[in-house]
Scaffold this motif. Structure first.
Motif, PDB file in Angstrom:
ATOM      1  N   ALA A  31       0.827  -1.206   0.000  1.00  0.00           N
ATOM      2  CA  ALA A  31       0.000   0.000   0.000  1.00  0.00           C
ATOM      3  C   ALA A  31       0.864   1.260   0.000  1.00  0.00           C
ATOM      4  CB  ALA A  31      -0.942  -0.012   1.200  1.00  0.00           C
ATOM      5  N   THR A  32       1.915   1.264   0.808  1.00  0.00           N
ATOM      6  CA  THR A  32       2.806   2.430   0.855  1.00  0.00           C
ATOM      7  C   THR A  32       3.553   2.582  -0.455  1.00  0.00           C
ATOM      8  OG1 THR A  32       3.087   2.141   3.242  1.00  0.00           O
ATOM      9  CG2 THR A  32       4.681   3.528   2.120  1.00  0.00           C
ATOM     10  N   ALA A  33       4.026   1.467  -0.997  1.00  0.00           N
ATOM     11  CA  ALA A  33       4.727   1.520  -2.280  1.00  0.00           C
ATOM     12  C   ALA A  33       3.825   2.104  -3.363  1.00  0.00           C
ATOM     13  CB  ALA A  33       5.208   0.130  -2.672  1.00  0.00           C
ATOM     14  N   LYS A  34       2.591   1.681  -3.381  1.00  0.00           N
ATOM     15  CA  LYS A  34       1.650   2.162  -4.400  1.00  0.00           C
ATOM     16  C   LYS A  34       1.366   3.649  -4.230  1.00  0.00           C
ATOM     17  CE  LYS A  34      -2.826   1.104  -6.500  1.00  0.00           C
ATOM     18  NZ  LYS A  34      -4.017   0.217  -6.478  1.00  0.00           N
ATOM     19  N   SER A  35       1.303   4.111  -2.982  1.00  0.00           N
ATOM     20  CA  SER A  35       1.018   5.525  -2.742  1.00  0.00           C
ATOM     21  C   SER A  35       2.179   6.430  -3.130  1.00  0.00           C
ATOM     22  CB  SER A  35       0.665   5.743  -1.264  1.00  0.00           C
ATOM     23  OG  SER A  35       1.817   5.593  -0.433  1.00  0.00           O
TER      24      SER A  35
END
Length: 331
Positions: free
Chosen positions: A244-248
């Motif tokens: 999720a953090t990578a995608k954000s």
């Protein structure tokens, strides 16, 4: 004690490089000055879970602001590694403090290039400069890092490069990131050792590893994207960031496949009068050996082999600089 003399290079940079618009905004990093490591502008984020110590560093050159944008973005999103420890550090903050978008090239360094001081004999020697003092300050922390990514950008509008160094372990690590498209394997510069090659990072028998990304032209908007995507891919390769953090953070601009250039030779400028015959920007492929690229004093500079790839040709065409690195694509 010997003081490192300031070179006229700094005064000449803008006339050579200030031909590109400044599309990026330099972030205010003063909020990160205290850090939590005892080293100003260095912050370590600890997951509390066993794992490696990774570091993502910016501003080894004070005019290469894409890395500062990447770290500022990571701080603002509250990034915490999923395992191990992650250090986010700003290197040449003295040079960065002088950054002025009207004269964007002039803040590359204060006294000397900070990415040429990482030979042990220089760090342990008697020379004094702003950059050496900062390198000596951060060195004890660097000595604890297992995996390092140094965020840089380039003079010209060349495609991004991941500099993996001359060792197989560097190329293997760069391949794990799967980004950017082009990996370059080289041994650095005649003018001095890079942080990427310091200590165990340059030892084939050590598991410690380091990469340097050249994210594109210094002030192009795309360089901010490449810098941040490279940092995310670095953390993903180490299993230190959640999806999720990578995608954000990332625009996920990974290519379908990578390619590798092996640097075979480099041209170091030997005279006060060097000139390329064409406005090369980088990754041009010159088909025939013996093709004249430029002139160094009275000496022609020619390609030494067929299908020669020109890598990061410099606009700082004065004595002692690497004019261009010469390589070829390999499987």
């Amino acid at each position: 004690m010997k003081l490192v003399e300031k070179t006229s290079e700094k005064q000449r940079l803008d006339s050579l490089e200030n031909i590109y618009p400044v599309e990026l905004s330099a972030p205010d990093i003063t909020a990160y000055a205290a850090g939590n490591t005892g080293v100003p502008y260095y912050t370590t984020l600890d997951s509390g879970i066993a794992g490696p110590h990774a570091a993502i560093l910016a501003l080894t050159h004070g005019n290469e602001i894409c890395g500062a944008i990447t770290l500022d973005t990571m701080f603002r999103c509250g990034l915490t590694p999923t395992r191990g420890k992650l250090t986010l550090g700003f290197n040449n903050v003295a040079a960065y403090a002088q950054f002025d978008a009207r004269y964007p090239a002039a803040s590359r360094f204060v006294d000397e290039d900070m990415n040429r001081v990482w030979a042990t004999e220089r760090l342990d020697g008697d020379d004094q400069s702003i950059e050496l003092a900062r390198a000596r300050e951060i060195r004890p922390l660097i000595d604890t890092v297992d995996f390092l990514l140094d965020l840089h950008s380039m003079q010209s509008a060349s495609p991004p490069l991941m500099l993996a160094g001359p060792l197989a372990k560097g190329h293997e690590f760069a391949s794990l990131l799967k980004y950017p498209e082009t990996i370059m394997c080289d041994a650095g510069h005649a003018a001095g050792k890079r942080l990427r090659d310091y200590g165990d990072f340059g030892d084939a028998n050590s598991p410690r590893n380091a990469l340097l990304v050249e994210a594109g032209q210094h002030w192009a908007a795309s360089s901010g994207i490449v810098s941040t995507d490279s940092a995310v891919c670095f953390l993903q390769a180490l299993d230190m960031i959640d999806d999720a953090t990578a995608k954000s953070l990332s625009q996920d601009t990974r290519p379908a496949a990578q390619r590798t250039i092996e640097v075979i030779d480099r041209v170091t400028i030997n005279s006060d009068h060097f000139q390329f015959h064409q406005p090369y920007t980088g990754l041009e492929v010159i088909p025939k050996a013996g093709t004249e690229l430029g002139i160094d004093g009275d000496t022609p500079v020619v390609t030494p082999f067929d299908d020669c790839v020109l890598i990061m040709p410099t606009r700082r065409t004065w004595k002692g600089q690497t004019a261009v690195r010469l390589g070829r694509y390999v499987k």
